[in-house]
Design a protein around this motif. Structure first.
Motif, mmCIF file in Angstrom:
data_model
loop_
_atom_site.group_PDB
_atom_site.id
_atom_site.type_symbol
_atom_site.label_atom_id
_atom_site.label_comp_id
_atom_site.label_asym_id
_atom_site.label_seq_id
_atom_site.Cartn_x
_atom_site.Cartn_y
_atom_site.Cartn_z
ATOM 1 N N LYS A 55 -1.470 -2.467 -4.375
ATOM 2 C CA LYS A 55 -2.695 -1.690 -4.268
ATOM 3 C C LYS A 55 -2.499 -0.308 -4.902
ATOM 4 N N LYS A 56 -3.624 0.331 -5.228
ATOM 5 C CA LYS A 56 -3.588 1.678 -5.798
ATOM 6 C C LYS A 56 -2.895 2.625 -4.825
ATOM 7 N N GLY A 57 -1.935 3.365 -5.332
ATOM 8 C CA GLY A 57 -1.198 4.291 -4.492
ATOM 9 C C GLY A 57 0.197 3.824 -4.123
ATOM 10 N N ALA A 58 0.501 2.524 -4.412
ATOM 11 C CA ALA A 58 1.809 1.982 -4.059
ATOM 12 C C ALA A 58 2.839 2.265 -5.149
ATOM 13 N N ALA A 59 2.886 3.492 -5.605
ATOM 14 C CA ALA A 59 3.793 3.872 -6.694
ATOM 15 C C ALA A 59 5.245 3.629 -6.302
ATOM 16 N N GLY A 60 6.011 3.069 -7.236
ATOM 17 C CA GLY A 60 7.412 2.812 -6.985
ATOM 18 C C GLY A 60 7.689 1.562 -6.182
ATOM 19 N N ALA A 61 6.654 0.782 -5.867
ATOM 20 C CA ALA A 61 6.836 -0.430 -5.067
ATOM 21 C C ALA A 61 7.496 -1.534 -5.895
ATOM 22 N N VAL A 62 8.242 -2.400 -5.212
ATOM 23 C CA VAL A 62 8.924 -3.513 -5.861
ATOM 24 C C VAL A 62 8.656 -4.784 -5.063
ATOM 25 N N GLY A 63 8.260 -5.845 -5.755
ATOM 26 C CA GLY A 63 8.036 -7.128 -5.110
ATOM 27 C C GLY A 63 8.696 -8.248 -5.889
ATOM 28 N N ASN A 64 9.420 -9.107 -5.193
ATOM 29 C CA ASN A 64 10.095 -10.238 -5.818
ATOM 30 C C ASN A 64 9.762 -11.525 -5.066
ATOM 31 N N GLU A 65 9.640 -12.582 -5.818
ATOM 32 C CA GLU A 65 9.287 -13.864 -5.221
ATOM 33 C C GLU A 65 9.957 -14.977 -6.018
ATOM 34 N N LYS A 66 10.583 -15.918 -5.317
ATOM 35 C CA LYS A 66 11.262 -17.020 -5.999
ATOM 36 C C LYS A 66 11.227 -18.270 -5.148
ATOM 37 N N GLU A 67 10.964 -19.404 -5.798
ATOM 38 C CA GLU A 67 10.994 -20.693 -5.112
ATOM 39 C C GLU A 67 11.885 -21.654 -5.877
ATOM 40 N N ASP A 68 12.662 -22.423 -5.119
ATOM 41 C CA ASP A 68 13.528 -23.456 -5.691
ATOM 42 C C ASP A 68 13.190 -24.769 -4.983
ATOM 43 N N GLU A 100 0.822 -1.205 0.000
ATOM 44 C CA GLU A 100 0.000 0.000 0.000
ATOM 45 C C GLU A 100 0.859 1.258 0.000
ATOM 46 N N GLY A 101 2.016 1.190 0.641
ATOM 47 C CA GLY A 101 2.875 2.358 0.755
ATOM 48 C C GLY A 101 3.739 2.575 -0.472
ATOM 49 N N LYS A 102 4.033 3.828 -0.769
ATOM 50 C CA LYS A 102 4.910 4.161 -1.887
ATOM 51 C C LYS A 102 6.325 3.628 -1.634
ATOM 52 N N LYS A 103 6.916 3.116 -2.695
ATOM 53 C CA LYS A 103 8.285 2.605 -2.673
ATOM 54 C C LYS A 103 8.476 1.498 -1.631
ATOM 55 N N SER A 104 7.415 0.779 -1.306
ATOM 56 C CA SER A 104 7.535 -0.376 -0.419
ATOM 57 C C SER A 104 8.206 -1.524 -1.167
ATOM 58 N N VAL A 105 8.874 -2.398 -0.414
ATOM 59 C CA VAL A 105 9.661 -3.481 -1.020
ATOM 60 C C VAL A 105 9.354 -4.801 -0.315
ATOM 61 N N SER A 106 9.178 -5.856 -1.103
ATOM 62 C CA SER A 106 9.005 -7.189 -0.534
ATOM 63 C C SER A 106 9.876 -8.191 -1.272
ATOM 64 N N GLU A 107 10.314 -9.201 -0.554
ATOM 65 C CA GLU A 107 11.146 -10.264 -1.114
ATOM 66 C C GLU A 107 10.766 -11.569 -0.425
ATOM 67 N N ILE A 108 10.275 -12.546 -1.199
ATOM 68 C CA ILE A 108 9.899 -13.851 -0.664
ATOM 69 C C ILE A 108 10.778 -14.893 -1.342
ATOM 70 N N ARG A 109 11.599 -15.583 -0.544
ATOM 71 C CA ARG A 109 12.524 -16.579 -1.073
ATOM 72 C C ARG A 109 12.274 -17.914 -0.393
ATOM 73 N N THR A 110 12.056 -18.946 -1.202
ATOM 74 C CA THR A 110 11.701 -20.265 -0.681
ATOM 75 C C THR A 110 12.609 -21.320 -1.289
ATOM 76 N N ASP A 111 13.087 -22.224 -0.431
ATOM 77 C CA ASP A 111 14.013 -23.255 -0.887
ATOM 78 C C ASP A 111 13.685 -24.541 -0.133
ATOM 79 N N GLY A 112 13.411 -25.636 -0.866
ATOM 80 C CA GLY A 112 13.009 -26.841 -0.169
ATOM 81 C C GLY A 112 13.281 -28.128 -0.909
ATOM 82 N N VAL A 113 13.063 -29.233 -0.164
ATOM 83 C CA VAL A 113 13.294 -30.579 -0.669
ATOM 84 C C VAL A 113 12.086 -31.451 -0.354
ATOM 85 N N LEU A 114 11.653 -32.240 -1.338
ATOM 86 C CA LEU A 114 10.541 -33.173 -1.164
ATOM 87 C C LEU A 114 10.991 -34.576 -1.517
#
Length: 382
Positions: A279-292, A250-264
């Motif tokens: 969300k509307k208004g989150a200008a400049g926000a960056v979100g990254n997500e990766k699973e291995d 929701e906040g401007k220039k907010s940043v998220s990073e979700i990193r997942t690593d696992g074994v089955l």
């Protein structure tokens, strides 16, 4: 008792035939709060709240959803509030759970990081081995998700809900280690609101539990607010790990990073839902997500939903998943050097856990987990 619960719902549903929009569990019963061992350092204030968390936490939504809030309310188990108003990150608060094999308990925690403060909270959730470890076979599906199960088919329940409020420029590191064995159902729920310049870091190590359900939602309401989640898991022996992570910008220039690593391996089942919601208004926000994900056997079930929702144009979102098996040439090489296949699997699983364990800001905890992995192996559950 909750007859039916719907948990880990996606913020926006995908195709129903995938059976991944949510998970249903039934017959969840709670007999009270678990008496954990709390080590609270100087600088962190502990407040026991018999009537539950203060009102300001009511608007903090967890990743599991409203049914988990209802379970907490019906349990009347009270809550513990930890708060800090300065930098006390040097010595973490340690909360150790040693669940009985047939215990049905629920604990609620609030974490309040006041403006400019910095704190670390470590929750280690372990359980005793049940008297009768014999399995009766895979449970029948309940509701939509094939991983769903009636909790009454298992010997115990450990449920924990943690809600966090991070005020301006505050920092919180939350470490949760789940290593429950045998027929144990685990419900772990996290919800957070992160203000201007504040940073929440969540570290999850899933090392065991027959049916483990985990939800985590961070609302980045402030400008330049930050959320990172580093997750490692090893799942085996017919066990289930069901995860739902949501970074809501929701906040401007907010940043998220979700990193997942696992074994089955060994007929394990895993479902990972990862959502970045701009969300509307989150200008400049960056979100990254990766699973291995490393698949060590042909009989495992791996499900992954990386989801990006966007109501704002000036944002950047990235997601990806890498799914693979051990290279046959590598296996041949290691076996030719005298390693048994089981040892190779253990080494690979341990490497995934170690990669995330290094982020834990507490040497005592890192040494304890390393010792556990050596003594119990890295099979995920037994």
């Amino acid at each position: 008792m909750m007859e039916n619960m719907k948990i880990n719902q996606l913020p926006s549903k995908t195709w129903n035939w995938l059976k991944m929009n949510e998970t249903a569990v039934s017959g969840i019963s709670v007999s009270g709060a678990h008496e954990g061992n709390l080590e609270i350092p100087e600088g962190i204030k502990k407040t026991v709240c018999p009537a539950g968390l203060p009102d300001r936490f009511k608007d903090v939504a967890g990743g599991m959803g409203s049914d988990m809030d209802m379970l907490v309310k019906e349990s009347s188990a009270g809550a513990v509030l930890l708060s800090a108003d300065s930098d006390v990150s040097g010595e973490p608060a340690r909360i150790r759970f040693a669940y009985g094999a047939f215990e049905h308990s629920l604990n609620t925690f609030g974490i309040l990081a006041k403006e400019g403060s910095n704190m670390t909270v470590i929750m280690d959730m372990a359980a005793e081995r049940s008297v009768d470890p014999e399995r009766t076979g895979s449970p029948s599906p309940v509701g939509e998700n094939p991983a769903a199960v009636s909790q009454s088919e298992h010997t115990g329940l450990s449920a924990v809900q943690t809600k966090l409020i991070l005020e301006k420029d505050a920092k919180v590191t939350l470490v949760q280690i789940i290593r429950n064995k045998n027929a144990k159902t685990v419900l772990n729920d996290i919800g957070a609101k992160v203000a201007d310049g504040a940073k929440l870091s969540v570290i999850h190590l899933f090392l065991g539990g027959d049916r483990v359900y985990n939800g985590c939602k961070a609302e980045l309401i402030g400008k330049k607010s930050n959320f990172t989640a580093d997750i490692a898991y090893t799942v085996a022996d017919d066990c289930v790990l069901d995860m739902n992570y949501v970074a809501l910008h929701e906040g401007k220039k907010s940043v998220s990073e979700i990193r997942t690593d696992g074994v089955l391996h060994e007929n394990a089942r895993k479902l990972f839902r990862g959502t970045i919601d701009f969300k509307k208004g989150a200008a400049g926000a960056v979100g990254n997500e990766k699973e291995d994900v490393l698949l060590l056997d042909d009989d495992v079930v791996n499900q992954t939903i990386p989801l990006i929702l966007c109501a704002e144009e000036d944002v950047e979102g990235n997601h990806g998943a890498t799914i693979g098996k051990l290279d046959e040439d590598l296996v041949f090489y290691l076996e030719s050097r005298g390693m048994a296949l089981a040892e190779i699997y253990k080494m690979m699983a341990k490497a995934r856990i170690d990669a995330v364990l290094r982020f834990v800001p507490d040497e005592k905890t890192k040494a304890d987990v390393a010792s556990y992995l050596e003594s119990e192996g890295s099979n995920g559950c037994e």
